[in-house]
Motif scaffolding. Structure first.
Motif, short mmCIF file in Angstrom:
data_model
loop_
_atom_site.label_atom_id
_atom_site.label_comp_id
_atom_site.label_asym_id
_atom_site.label_seq_id
_atom_site.Cartn_x
_atom_site.Cartn_y
_atom_site.Cartn_z
N VAL A 3 -8.83 17.00 -28.80
CA VAL A 3 -8.84 16.74 -30.24
C VAL A 3 -10.27 16.79 -30.78
CG1 VAL A 3 -8.27 15.10 -32.07
CG2 VAL A 3 -6.75 15.33 -30.10
N LEU A 4 -11.20 16.18 -30.05
CA LEU A 4 -12.58 16.09 -30.51
C LEU A 4 -13.19 17.47 -30.74
CD1 LEU A 4 -14.97 14.20 -31.12
CD2 LEU A 4 -15.61 14.38 -28.70
N ALA A 5 -12.78 18.44 -29.95
CA ALA A 5 -13.34 19.79 -30.07
C ALA A 5 -13.01 20.43 -31.42
CB ALA A 5 -12.84 20.68 -28.94
N ILE A 6 -11.92 19.99 -32.06
CA ILE A 6 -11.57 20.57 -33.36
C ILE A 6 -11.65 19.54 -34.49
CG2 ILE A 6 -10.07 22.29 -32.28
CD1 ILE A 6 -7.67 20.69 -33.31
N ASP A 7 -11.82 18.27 -34.14
CA ASP A 7 -11.90 17.21 -35.15
C ASP A 7 -13.03 16.26 -34.76
OD1 ASP A 7 -11.61 15.14 -36.92
OD2 ASP A 7 -9.48 14.81 -36.57
N PRO A 8 -14.26 16.53 -35.21
CA PRO A 8 -15.42 15.75 -34.78
C PRO A 8 -15.34 14.25 -35.09
CG PRO A 8 -16.11 17.79 -35.83
CD PRO A 8 -14.63 17.68 -36.05
N LEU A 9 -14.50 13.82 -36.01
CA LEU A 9 -14.41 12.40 -36.36
C LEU A 9 -13.43 11.64 -35.49
CD1 LEU A 9 -14.43 12.64 -40.28
CD2 LEU A 9 -16.35 12.19 -38.74
N HIS A 10 -12.74 12.32 -34.59
CA HIS A 10 -11.68 11.67 -33.82
C HIS A 10 -12.21 10.54 -32.95
CE1 HIS A 10 -7.87 11.18 -31.80
NE2 HIS A 10 -8.44 11.39 -30.62
N ALA A 11 -13.34 10.73 -32.30
CA ALA A 11 -13.87 9.70 -31.41
C ALA A 11 -14.16 8.41 -32.17
CB ALA A 11 -15.14 10.19 -30.72
N ARG A 12 -14.61 8.53 -33.40
CA ARG A 12 -14.90 7.32 -34.19
C ARG A 12 -13.62 6.55 -34.50
NH1 ARG A 12 -19.44 9.40 -38.63
NH2 ARG A 12 -20.72 10.59 -37.14
N ARG A 13 -12.54 7.29 -34.76
CA ARG A 13 -11.27 6.61 -35.04
C ARG A 13 -10.74 5.89 -33.80
NH1 ARG A 13 -9.72 12.01 -36.76
NH2 ARG A 13 -10.44 12.40 -38.89
N VAL A 14 -10.86 6.54 -32.66
CA VAL A 14 -10.41 5.91 -31.41
C VAL A 14 -11.23 4.66 -31.14
CG1 VAL A 14 -10.23 6.19 -28.91
CG2 VAL A 14 -9.57 8.07 -30.41
N THR A 15 -12.54 4.74 -31.32
CA THR A 15 -13.42 3.59 -31.11
C THR A 15 -13.09 2.46 -32.07
OG1 THR A 15 -15.19 5.02 -30.30
CG2 THR A 15 -15.82 2.84 -31.07
N ALA A 16 -12.82 2.81 -33.33
CA ALA A 16 -12.48 1.79 -34.33
C ALA A 16 -11.19 1.07 -33.96
CB ALA A 16 -12.36 2.43 -35.71
N PHE A 17 -10.18 1.83 -33.51
CA PHE A 17 -8.93 1.20 -33.10
C PHE A 17 -9.14 0.27 -31.91
CE2 PHE A 17 -5.33 1.09 -30.17
CZ PHE A 17 -4.38 0.49 -30.99
N GLU A 18 -9.84 0.74 -30.90
CA GLU A 18 -10.03 -0.06 -29.69
C GLU A 18 -10.83 -1.33 -29.99
OE1 GLU A 18 -11.78 2.73 -27.02
OE2 GLU A 18 -9.84 3.56 -26.40
N LYS A 19 -11.82 -1.22 -30.88
CA LYS A 19 -12.59 -2.40 -31.26
C LYS A 19 -11.72 -3.42 -31.97
CE LYS A 19 -16.64 -3.83 -33.95
NZ LYS A 19 -17.75 -3.37 -34.85
N ALA A 20 -10.89 -2.96 -32.92
CA ALA A 20 -10.00 -3.87 -33.64
C ALA A 20 -8.98 -4.49 -32.68
CB ALA A 20 -9.30 -3.14 -34.78
N MET A 21 -8.47 -3.69 -31.76
CA MET A 21 -7.48 -4.20 -30.80
C MET A 21 -8.07 -5.29 -29.92
SD MET A 21 -5.20 -2.10 -28.00
CE MET A 21 -6.67 -1.53 -27.13
N ARG A 22 -9.30 -5.09 -29.47
CA ARG A 22 -9.95 -6.14 -28.66
C ARG A 22 -10.11 -7.42 -29.47
NH1 ARG A 22 -13.14 -1.69 -26.97
NH2 ARG A 22 -14.80 -2.27 -28.43
N GLY A 23 -10.44 -7.28 -30.75
CA GLY A 23 -10.54 -8.46 -31.61
C GLY A 23 -9.21 -9.16 -31.75
N ARG A 24 -8.14 -8.40 -31.91
CA ARG A 24 -6.80 -9.01 -32.02
C ARG A 24 -6.41 -9.71 -30.72
NH1 ARG A 24 -1.39 -7.33 -30.79
NH2 ARG A 24 0.16 -8.20 -32.26
N ASN A 25 -6.67 -9.06 -29.60
CA ASN A 25 -6.32 -9.68 -28.31
C ASN A 25 -7.05 -11.02 -28.13
OD1 ASN A 25 -4.75 -7.47 -27.74
ND2 ASN A 25 -6.25 -6.50 -26.39
N LYS A 26 -8.30 -11.05 -28.57
CA LYS A 26 -9.07 -12.29 -28.45
C LYS A 26 -8.50 -13.38 -29.34
CE LYS A 26 -13.86 -13.92 -28.32
NZ LYS A 26 -15.30 -13.53 -28.50
N LEU A 27 -8.10 -13.00 -30.56
CA LEU A 27 -7.50 -13.99 -31.46
C LEU A 27 -6.17 -14.51 -30.91
CD1 LEU A 27 -8.11 -12.50 -35.04
CD2 LEU A 27 -9.08 -14.59 -34.08
N LEU A 28 -5.40 -13.62 -30.28
CA LEU A 28 -4.11 -14.04 -29.74
C LEU A 28 -4.26 -15.02 -28.58
CD1 LEU A 28 -2.11 -10.68 -29.81
CD2 LEU A 28 -1.75 -12.70 -31.25
#
Length: 380
Positions: A152-177
């Motif tokens: 995906v990254l080869a054709i959509d340069p912003l994809h890595a940022r979206r994946v990183t944003a999701f994983e960061k938010a998910m870690r925050g949610r897991n910590k809150l839970l």
């Protein structure tokens, strides 16, 4: 491919990189064939080239593991790249400062610091296939997700940022839970971040799979089998079925319903971090994981070649291909077919092998180099 710009490396310089103390390698606008004994440094050269793309390269190694053994931990790679916007001087590596060796690699383009490593994608694309990927179809879903995200990254340069944003938010949610007394409003807020990123990630992956399917159906295959690909997950089946807002609502509700289950599990059980790429051998109507190792290798090669054509079509830049030990397990007919398909792409392909005879059918279409103990010379 006439509408896409050919991208190639004209010169590669290394300083304290893996087993290369110093290297200055002039190149031609041809394929590059590197032959030599195992452990001589062939794959290290491919890894150096892979740092012309964002991320940790084809080995996914920690940056401090890339430096020359016995050195101070710093290293540098510099390439003269002929690409989409003309000649570019690109350098990257770890610097030594008064505080010690840096831990994050820096990128400089034409002498100026890049704002982000994503800026590399303005000048070219680098795709690779290594022996470590041979077990992709029988390995873990996580391996296939990383493979898919690289596509995906080869054709959509912003994809890595979206994946990183999701994983960061998910870690925050897991910590809150973990804290059963967490404010529900905080949970809702962080879940909102997850929802937006998750749908964007799933949409980008789904679009890539759809485009790749079309390329597979229309691209020449030579002697390589056709792959059928699909995405499996909770969000992906929703893509195209309704508006993004409706998909976000469904995933938001799913997260809220599963708060107790996720807290008990200690992790988020549903989302794009659990998705998988399903691959089948089309002619045999068989899961790729059940095919022979030779068929799996051929399926993977077919996918990589189709993706290279897709990347050229979408980005208008013909990617550089890095193919490590690609010819060793192919018969002569498949090797010849592979070389023809690569050549028809109009790309600069870097290929390694222990025996130069494996590349005989390439003829004069390649520059042949011999690698030995961290040195590179023109092959005899």
């Amino acid at each position: 491919m006439s509408a896409s710009t050919s991208v190639w490396i004209e010169r590669l310089k290394l300083d304290r990189f893996r087993n290369y103390e110093k290297l200055d390698l002039p190149l031609e606008q041809h394929h590059v064939v590197l032959t030599g004994e195992n452990g001589s440094g062939k794959t290290n050269l491919l890894e150096a080239v892979s740092f012309l793309s964002p991320g940790r390269g084809l080995r996914r190694a920690a940056y401090d593991k890339v430096a020359l053994a016995g050195g101070d931990g710093s290293w540098a790679m510099h390439a003269t790249l002929q690409g989409a916007v003309g000649e570019a001087q690109i350098g990257t590596g770890l610097r030594t400062t008064t505080a010690g060796v840096e831990t994050q690699r820096r990128v400089r383009i034409n002498g100026a610091p890049a704002k982000a490593s994503d800026d590399l994608l303005d000048h070219g694309r680098v795709l690779w296939l290594t022996p470590a990927m041979d077990g992709l179809f029988t390995g873990s879903p996580g391996d296939r997700r990383r493979f898919l995200d690289r596509l995906v990254l080869a054709i959509d340069p912003l994809h890595a940022r979206r994946v990183t944003a999701f994983e960061k938010a998910m870690r925050g949610r897991n910590k809150l839970l973990e804290d059963r007394g967490a404010d529900p409003a905080w949970l809702s807020g962080i879940e909102e971040e997850m929802v937006q990123s998750a749908v964007a990630v799933a949409t980008a992956r789904s679009e890539l799979v759809s485009l790749l399917r079309g390329m597979i159906e229309t691209a020449p295959h030579g002697t390589f089998p056709q792959a059928e690909i699909a995405l499996e997950g909770v969000i992906e089946p929703m893509i195209g079925r309704g508006a993004s807002a409706d998909i976000e609502d469904e995933y938001r509700a799913l997260l809220q319903r599963n708060r107790s289950a996720d807290a008990a599990a200690g992790r988020t059980l549903h989302g794009p971090h659990r998705s998988d790429l399903a691959v089948r051998h089309a002619e045999k109507d068989m899961e790729a994981a059940l095919c022979s190792t030779g068929e799996q290798k051929a399926l993977l090669l077919g996918l990589i070649l189709a993706h290279a054509r897709l990347t050229a079509s979408v980005s208008k830049m013909v990617p550089i291909l890095l193919l490590d030990e690609v010819a060793a397990h192919l018969d002569s007919a498949r090797r010849a077919s592979l070389f023809d398909l690569i050549d028809n792409l109009g790309c600069q392909a870097w290929m390694t092998g222990t025996d130069q005879h494996l590349f005989e059918s390439l003829g004069g279409r390649a520059q042949y180099l011999t690698v030995s103990a961290g040195t590179v010379a023109k092959a005899g």
